[in-house]
Design a protein around this motif. Sequence first.
Motif, short mmCIF file in Angstrom:
data_model
loop_
_atom_site.label_atom_id
_atom_site.label_comp_id
_atom_site.label_asym_id
_atom_site.label_seq_id
_atom_site.Cartn_x
_atom_site.Cartn_y
_atom_site.Cartn_z
N HIS A 53 69.87 25.58 32.39
CA HIS A 53 71.27 25.18 32.52
C HIS A 53 71.94 25.12 31.15
O HIS A 53 73.10 25.50 31.00
N GLU A 54 71.22 24.69 30.15
CA GLU A 54 71.76 24.62 28.80
C GLU A 54 72.07 26.01 28.26
O GLU A 54 73.06 26.20 27.55
N ASP A 55 71.24 27.01 28.59
CA ASP A 55 71.51 28.39 28.17
C ASP A 55 72.80 28.91 28.80
O ASP A 55 73.60 29.57 28.15
N VAL A 56 72.99 28.61 30.08
CA VAL A 56 74.20 29.03 30.79
C VAL A 56 75.43 28.38 30.15
O VAL A 56 76.42 29.04 29.87
N LYS A 57 75.35 27.07 29.93
CA LYS A 57 76.48 26.36 29.31
C LYS A 57 76.79 26.91 27.93
O LYS A 57 77.95 27.13 27.58
#
Length: 144
Positions: free
Chosen positions: A28-32
């Motif tokens: 999720h952090e990569d997407v954000k």
Amino acid sequence: MEPTSKATSITNTAPQRRALLGRQLPTHEDVKAFLCTELQDVTEETLALLLLDKAYRVVHFYQTSNATLSTIYPREIIQRALRHKAHSVVLARGFPSKEPRDNRTEVKLVKALKDLLALIDIHILDLIAVTRSGCVSFTDNGWL
């Protein structure tokens, strides 16, 4: 003929985004981080649609200016997700200011779209608001 929204249609406005195909965004952090980088310097309100496969690889990225979730037909988002065989969708809104506008209407629209997509086994993972001062994940804040 492809359906269009009242105000605009979702278009891939940057051909270089084709280079993103297959790029894996496993967390999720990569997407954000990806969406924050892409949308932090917008000069007008922007709607983006990140389509991912089951391994969280980018199958397509669409971005359009002067659009909101209320100006895009839900079926257009659904058709694009189906066309690209997406397993997951992340919606993002870019704002040229330091603060996003009121989002209550968009939360309702995303929840309705999330229910529709769930019927065909496509998942909305998040709606991310991106401003010059940072990113806000609606999922992280419990709004979705």
